[in-house]
Design a protein around this motif. Structure first.
Motif, PDB file in Angstrom:
ATOM      1  N   UNK A 265       0.843  -1.192   0.000  1.00 53.28           N
ATOM      2  CA  UNK A 265       0.000   0.000   0.000  1.00 53.28           C
ATOM      3  C   UNK A 265       0.877   1.240   0.000  1.00 53.28           C
ATOM      4  N   UNK A 266       0.574   2.184  -0.895  1.00 52.23           N
ATOM      5  CA  UNK A 266       1.362   3.413  -1.004  1.00 52.23           C
ATOM      6  C   UNK A 266       0.490   4.613  -0.627  1.00 52.23           C
ATOM      7  N   UNK A 267       0.932   5.346   0.395  1.00 51.22           N
ATOM      8  CA  UNK A 267       0.165   6.487   0.905  1.00 51.22           C
ATOM      9  C   UNK A 267       0.991   7.759   0.778  1.00 51.22           C
ATOM     10  N   UNK A 268       0.364   8.812   0.268  1.00 52.12           N
ATOM     11  CA  UNK A 268       0.998  10.122   0.200  1.00 52.12           C
ATOM     12  C   UNK A 268       0.246  11.080   1.131  1.00 52.12           C
ATOM     13  N   UNK A 269       0.935  11.572   2.168  1.00 53.86           N
ATOM     14  CA  UNK A 269       0.364  12.580   3.072  1.00 53.86           C
ATOM     15  C   UNK A 269       0.756  13.967   2.569  1.00 53.86           C
ATOM     16  N   UNK A 270      -0.198  14.885   2.591  1.00 51.60           N
ATOM     17  CA  UNK A 270       0.083  16.262   2.168  1.00 51.60           C
ATOM     18  C   UNK A 270      -0.429  17.250   3.218  1.00 51.60           C
ATOM     19  N   UNK A 271       0.452  17.732   4.106  1.00 55.31           N
ATOM     20  CA  UNK A 271       0.063  18.837   4.989  1.00 55.31           C
ATOM     21  C   UNK A 271       0.171  20.130   4.188  1.00 55.31           C
ATOM     22  N   UNK A 272      -0.963  20.682   3.745  1.00 53.15           N
ATOM     23  CA  UNK A 272      -0.936  21.783   2.774  1.00 53.15           C
ATOM     24  C   UNK A 272      -0.271  23.044   3.326  1.00 53.15           C
ATOM     25  N   UNK A 273      -0.268  23.214   4.649  1.00 52.62           N
ATOM     26  CA  UNK A 273       0.365  24.390   5.239  1.00 52.62           C
ATOM     27  C   UNK A 273       1.860  24.246   5.413  1.00 52.62           C
ATOM     28  N   UNK A 274       2.414  23.097   5.059  1.00 57.14           N
ATOM     29  CA  UNK A 274       3.846  22.853   5.223  1.00 57.14           C
ATOM     30  C   UNK A 274       4.122  21.819   6.293  1.00 57.14           C
ATOM     31  N   UNK A 275       5.316  21.259   6.255  1.00 65.59           N
ATOM     32  CA  UNK A 275       5.717  20.242   7.219  1.00 65.59           C
ATOM     33  C   UNK A 275       6.497  20.891   8.354  1.00 65.59           C
ATOM     34  N   UNK A 276       5.874  20.931   9.524  1.00 65.43           N
ATOM     35  CA  UNK A 276       6.491  21.501  10.719  1.00 65.43           C
ATOM     36  C   UNK A 276       6.409  20.483  11.851  1.00 65.43           C
ATOM     37  N   UNK A 277       7.029  20.816  12.978  1.00 64.87           N
ATOM     38  CA  UNK A 277       7.033  19.887  14.119  1.00 64.87           C
ATOM     39  C   UNK A 277       5.836  20.117  15.041  1.00 64.87           C
ATOM     40  N   UNK A 278       4.872  20.927  14.594  1.00 66.53           N
ATOM     41  CA  UNK A 278       3.694  21.164  15.415  1.00 66.53           C
ATOM     42  C   UNK A 278       2.442  20.914  14.585  1.00 66.53           C
ATOM     43  N   UNK A 279       1.287  20.954  15.217  1.00 64.04           N
ATOM     44  CA  UNK A 279       0.020  20.834  14.512  1.00 64.04           C
ATOM     45  C   UNK A 279      -0.113  19.586  13.671  1.00 64.04           C
ATOM     46  N   UNK A 280      -0.370  19.787  12.380  1.00 62.70           N
ATOM     47  CA  UNK A 280      -0.639  18.671  11.470  1.00 62.70           C
ATOM     48  C   UNK A 280       0.567  17.752  11.347  1.00 62.70           C
ATOM     49  N   UNK A 281       1.770  18.341  11.303  1.00 62.84           N
ATOM     50  CA  UNK A 281       2.990  17.521  11.227  1.00 62.84           C
ATOM     51  C   UNK A 281       3.100  16.575  12.406  1.00 62.84           C
ATOM     52  N   UNK A 282       2.772  17.058  13.586  1.00 61.93           N
ATOM     53  CA  UNK A 282       2.809  16.227  14.792  1.00 61.93           C
ATOM     54  C   UNK A 282       1.753  15.137  14.729  1.00 61.93           C
ATOM     55  N   UNK A 283       0.568  15.485  14.222  1.00 60.09           N
ATOM     56  CA  UNK A 283      -0.504  14.500  14.066  1.00 60.09           C
ATOM     57  C   UNK A 283      -0.045  13.346  13.177  1.00 60.09           C
TER      58      UNK A 283
END
Length: 363
Positions: free
Chosen positions: A1-19
């Motif tokens: 299985x191939x999954x692509x995650x896209x945090x549209x606001x950017x990859x950071x160590x908080x918020x969505x990136x942490x999730x």
């Protein structure tokens, strides 16, 4: 299985990136190939922690000035990657860009994941909504309010902002070490805040609060954890108000168990939030916390949190002055039990998400 995650606001160590990191850390990735599209230039340490898990990071900047170039590169990534799942994280219909390209490239599972209760581009969001609703195959949200904001009366699934209950539990030894390191006296009241330095997190409210506490000659220190575009502005305001001895900037502070254990009260006066991860961590730790009433009460599963309006700092100061010490170790144990019952234990929730992905692609 191939999954692509896209945090549209950017990859950071908080918020969505942490999730994203929290879930991947506890999923069995032996049969899952995960890629994250960073729409910014992430810090090396943010990339490394994912790469240690075996996750690939692809960088394509999503600049307003070059959105067509971004779309071309993203289309090429999908052509080469042949992903089963594209999981887009954001807070508005601007996710349509990635979802549309994923749709025309034939990606079978396209997830739109809402992480907030408003956005910065209201007009664009409103214009794109009718188009947006035709693009995703799954609608997910961090909570009911975040789902209602983006999907209105349409169906959506809540994926809880779960945390590692052991990693955030209260630790009296770590409390002593941190407080000794930072020269905190036994009776010094330590206030804590964790959040990216932006308008949403409302740091000026915290400065107003500390200004007034200083006038009352209270033995109080405020510790701020986080980075962001407004950090230099906040530091300048601290100097202007002569609060340098009352406020400590910890920048990127990774040992949250030590930090939260050492604090006496945590503060989150945000202008808006989806379902803040930090509120889950604080409750697991058993620390008394004050959140603004603008934050959804969905994040509250214990009596450790109090919500107050942010129209006046005086009510917050009164709540802080009414603080009384509790048995944090006992409270943390009690709250961990409640976290597990409320679907906030990451070990359990990560397995559920893993199974959900498999179900979606028909395994």
């Amino acid at each position: 299985m191939k999954i692509l995650h896209i945090p549209t606001g950017g990859l950071f160590s908080d918020g969505i990136g942490t999730f994203i990191y929290s879930y991947l850390e506890y999923m069995d990735l032996s049969e899952i190939e995960v890629t994250i599209l960073a729409t910014n230039k992430p810090l090396l340490e943010d990339k490394l922690k994912f790469q240690v898990l075996g996750v690939q990071i692809v960088e394509i900047e999503r600049k307003k000035s070059s959105i067509l170039a971004y779309m071309r590169e993203f289309l090429e990534l999908l052509k080469v990657g042949k992903y089963d799942v594209v999981h887009v994280h954001g807070s508005s219909a601007l996710m349509s860009i990635e979802l549309f390209i994923a749709k025309i490239m034939g990606v079978p599972v396209r997830i739109a994941h809402s992480h907030n209760t408003t956005c910065n581009h209201i007009l664009l969001d409103r214009m794109l909504r009718p188009f947006f609703y035709t693009l995703y195959t799954q609608s997910w949200a961090c909570g009911e309010k975040a789902g209602e904001w983006l999907f209105k009366d349409k169906r959506f699934k809540v994926i809880h902002n779960a945390r590692d209950v052991e990693k955030y539990s209260f630790n009296p030894h770590l409390r002593r070490v941190f407080r000794t390191t930072h020269s905190l006296k036994e009776n010094t009241l330590a206030l804590g805040h964790v959040g990216r330095f932006n308008i949403q997190k409302n740091h000026t409210f915290l400065l107003d609060l500390m200004d007034e506490m200083k006038c009352k000659q209270k033995d109080v220190k405020l510790f701020l954890v986080g980075e962001g575009e407004k950090v230099e502005d906040v530091k300048r305001y601290v100097k202007e108000r002569k609060l340098e001895n009352s406020i400590v900037f910890l920048n990127r502070y990774s040992d949250m168990q030590s930090f939260i254990s050492a604090m006496d009260i945590m503060l989150l006066p945000s202008l808006y939030e989806g379902l803040p991860l930090v509120a889950i961590e604080w409750q697991i730790n058993g620390i008394q916390s004050i959140l603004s009433t603008t934050i959804s009460d969905e994040c509250i599963f214990t009596n450790s949190i109090q919500q107050l309006p942010i129209d006046n700092v005086s009510t917050w100061i009164k709540a802080i002055e009414d603080f009384s010490y509790i048995n944090r170790l006992e409270k943390s144990r009690e709250n961990i039990d409640l976290a597990q019952k409320s679907n906030y234990d990451i070990r359990i929730e990560a397995k559920k998400l893993e199974n959900e992905y498999k179900k979606l692609i028909g395994e």
